[in-house]
Scaffold this active site. Sequence first.
Site, PDB file in Angstrom:
ATOM      1  CB  SER A  80      -5.830   0.272   9.692  1.00  0.00           C
ATOM      2  OG  SER A  80      -6.925   1.090  10.027  1.00  0.00           O
TER       3      SER A  80
ATOM      4  CE1 TYR B 259      -9.273  -3.810  10.214  1.00  0.00           C
ATOM      5  CE2 TYR B 259      -9.360  -1.552  11.008  1.00  0.00           C
ATOM      6  CZ  TYR B 259      -8.994  -2.467  10.047  1.00  0.00           C
ATOM      7  OH  TYR B 259      -8.345  -2.036   8.910  1.00  0.00           O
TER       8      TYR B 259
ATOM      9  CE  LYS C 260      -5.639  -3.989   9.614  1.00  0.00           C
ATOM     10  NZ  LYS C 260      -4.873  -4.559   8.491  1.00  0.00           N
TER      11      LYS C 260
ATOM     12  CB  THR D 183     -11.727  -0.763  -0.440  1.00  0.00           C
ATOM     13  OG1 THR D 183     -11.974  -0.611   0.973  1.00  0.00           O
ATOM     14  CG2 THR D 183     -10.368  -0.169  -0.787  1.00  0.00           C
TER      15      THR D 183
END
Length: 227
Positions: A132, A145, A149, A178
């Site tokens: 990401s 998050y 990553k 998405t």
Amino acid sequence: MDPRPLALVTGASRGIGAAAARALALTHDLLLGGRDAVALESLAAELGGARAWPVELTDDGSVAAAVAGLDLPRLDVLVHSAGVGLLGTIEETEPETWRRQFEVNVVAVAGLTRLLLPALRAARGDVVLVNSGSGLTARAGWGSYAASKFALRAFADALRAEEPDLRVTSVHPGRVDTDMQRAVVAHEGGEYDGSRFLRPESVAAAIVTAVAATDDAHVPEIVIRPR
């Protein structure tokens, strides 16, 4: 006639994983990994030379049994697309969210890769990790998050250094149209407009670029952003 190369794609039931499977199906036989057995079977029926491989990647015992059941002499491509994106500030993020994020985005990736190393080595294969933009830059509200990553990028770097016969690629897309992105926009309180984001097929094309590189070439990192 030599068999086609084999690729295993996790998170293949939807989004980037499904798009990557469709793109790789032109040149590879496929194992479609994920939790949604119905969606995986549907995609396998759509694609020639594909079969569903339903497994809960955070269950170590189930993963080990599922890999042993494959009895793979070689694996040409492993695409890690499964992941979660749980957002929140440091203040509001409970420890369980940190654990869940790392369990799915890092630990499960490392565990599956470890089990598949013999088959990957036999093929001098490719490992592609869908990371990401948050694996390069951490922003407010994205702490746990982004940390997962960043850790995934470190895993890729270590694997690349330890396994010189493998090609290891980190793909860092910006925002992608998405279901996960819909949840992100809802969390931010915005109105969803998928046309502002990358298409999953665009990220899949970047994955294919890394896998299709000539044998003398190694693409360690791809950064792709919406125009």
